[in-house]
Design a protein around this motif. Sequence first.
Motif, PDB file in Angstrom:
ATOM      1  N   SER A  71       0.823  -1.055   0.011  1.00  0.00           N
ATOM      2  CA  SER A  71       0.020   0.081   0.025  1.00  0.00           C
ATOM      3  C   SER A  71       1.050   1.300  -0.097  1.00  0.00           C
ATOM      4  O   SER A  71       0.557   2.637  -0.945  1.00  0.00           O
ATOM      5  CB  SER A  71      -1.317  -0.203   1.207  1.00  0.00           C
ATOM      6  OG  SER A  71      -2.264  -1.479   1.163  1.00  0.00           O
ATOM      7  N   VAL A  72       1.560   1.214   0.802  1.00  0.00           N
ATOM      8  CA  VAL A  72       2.660   2.326   0.680  1.00  0.00           C
ATOM      9  C   VAL A  72       3.588   2.587  -0.156  1.00  0.00           C
ATOM     10  O   VAL A  72       3.512   4.087  -0.932  1.00  0.00           O
ATOM     11  CB  VAL A  72       3.275   2.110   1.487  1.00  0.00           C
ATOM     12  CG1 VAL A  72       4.962   3.305   2.180  1.00  0.00           C
ATOM     13  CG2 VAL A  72       3.364   2.092   3.596  1.00  0.00           C
ATOM     14  N   LEU A  73       3.683   1.146  -0.722  1.00  0.00           N
ATOM     15  CA  LEU A  73       4.813   1.812  -2.680  1.00  0.00           C
ATOM     16  C   LEU A  73       3.433   2.641  -3.184  1.00  0.00           C
ATOM     17  O   LEU A  73       3.628   2.795  -4.750  1.00  0.00           O
ATOM     18  CB  LEU A  73       5.689   0.189  -2.868  1.00  0.00           C
ATOM     19  CG  LEU A  73       6.055  -0.550  -1.989  1.00  0.00           C
ATOM     20  CD1 LEU A  73       6.975  -1.577  -2.783  1.00  0.00           C
ATOM     21  CD2 LEU A  73       7.203   0.328  -2.935  1.00  0.00           C
ATOM     22  N   MET A  74       2.687   1.168  -3.531  1.00  0.00           N
ATOM     23  CA  MET A  74       1.379   1.855  -4.141  1.00  0.00           C
ATOM     24  C   MET A  74       1.523   3.306  -4.786  1.00  0.00           C
ATOM     25  O   MET A  74       1.456   4.287  -5.333  1.00  0.00           O
ATOM     26  CB  MET A  74      -0.171   1.121  -3.889  1.00  0.00           C
ATOM     27  CG  MET A  74      -0.996   1.786  -5.167  1.00  0.00           C
ATOM     28  SD  MET A  74      -2.742   0.865  -4.674  1.00  0.00           S
ATOM     29  CE  MET A  74      -3.329   1.402  -6.192  1.00  0.00           C
ATOM     30  N   ALA A  75       1.681   4.075  -2.664  1.00  0.00           N
ATOM     31  CA  ALA A  75       1.358   5.488  -2.871  1.00  0.00           C
ATOM     32  C   ALA A  75       2.111   6.082  -3.310  1.00  0.00           C
ATOM     33  O   ALA A  75       2.194   7.270  -3.820  1.00  0.00           O
ATOM     34  CB  ALA A  75       0.318   5.591  -1.793  1.00  0.00           C
ATOM     35  N   GLY A  76       3.135   5.955  -3.252  1.00  0.00           N
ATOM     36  CA  GLY A  76       4.471   6.475  -3.367  1.00  0.00           C
ATOM     37  C   GLY A  76       5.356   6.135  -4.928  1.00  0.00           C
ATOM     38  O   GLY A  76       5.308   7.341  -5.207  1.00  0.00           O
ATOM     39  N   LEU A  77       4.879   5.122  -4.955  1.00  0.00           N
ATOM     40  CA  LEU A  77       5.377   5.323  -6.334  1.00  0.00           C
ATOM     41  C   LEU A  77       4.223   5.786  -7.423  1.00  0.00           C
ATOM     42  O   LEU A  77       4.941   5.825  -8.916  1.00  0.00           O
ATOM     43  CB  LEU A  77       5.737   3.528  -6.935  1.00  0.00           C
ATOM     44  CG  LEU A  77       6.597   3.062  -6.100  1.00  0.00           C
ATOM     45  CD1 LEU A  77       6.658   1.894  -6.311  1.00  0.00           C
ATOM     46  CD2 LEU A  77       8.439   3.752  -6.536  1.00  0.00           C
ATOM     47  N   SER A  78       3.229   6.062  -7.451  1.00  0.00           N
ATOM     48  CA  SER A  78       2.141   6.863  -7.723  1.00  0.00           C
ATOM     49  C   SER A  78       2.430   8.091  -8.259  1.00  0.00           C
ATOM     50  O   SER A  78       1.959   8.818  -9.341  1.00  0.00           O
ATOM     51  CB  SER A  78       0.886   7.216  -7.351  1.00  0.00           C
ATOM     52  OG  SER A  78       0.813   7.431  -6.246  1.00  0.00           O
TER      53      SER A  78
END
Length: 208
Positions: free
Chosen positions: A125-132
């Motif tokens: 979830s954190v990667l999804m938000a950050g890399l978005s």
Amino acid sequence: MQNANAEPVKAKKYFDTRKLVFTALLAAVASVLFFFSFSIPLVPSFLTFDFSDMPAVLASLTMGPISGVFVSLVKCLINLASSSTGGVGELSNFIISCFLIIPAGLIGRKINTIKGAIIGCVIGSVLMAGLSIITNYFFVYPIYANLMPIDVIIGMYKAINPNVDGLLACILMFNVPFTLTKALVASAICLPLYKVLRPVFNSYYRNN
């Protein structure tokens, strides 16, 4: 010897078939959920909320990241026919969903416990938000600008919060919290289902 070897081969074929059928079923569920996306307050109307990442995360946790990515790809391809964004929304959804699906599946399968699934989903979830941030700023919005000028897009953000200045600020203030919330909600819905299905698919892991 032939009789002794026949049963494991039969079992492996059974589990492979079950994996294929369950992946296809989750792809169908994800496609329906993606179709029923909806707008929410405090973000521009083109940022729609849906629960279609949940089946993809479930597939990734139970059968591995390849199954999860396949579920996400199928639902995006199916919904292209009714796209209101020229396919840009579906492309964006697929790209950022993979940032959740792949880590969740890799970590969840590696640790293979409920705790491991939770850790995988949180990290995903954190990667999804950050890399978005990267994908939206350098890839998705430049493509979307062919349908709607960037100034108009920024104007839709400014209509909600006049203090935002520039596309990057809009993404950081609106898209990142939105994406993080969407990922965490999908994960929270998925985990109880994973807890039920995990014992069933543990036998698949042992045979592969």
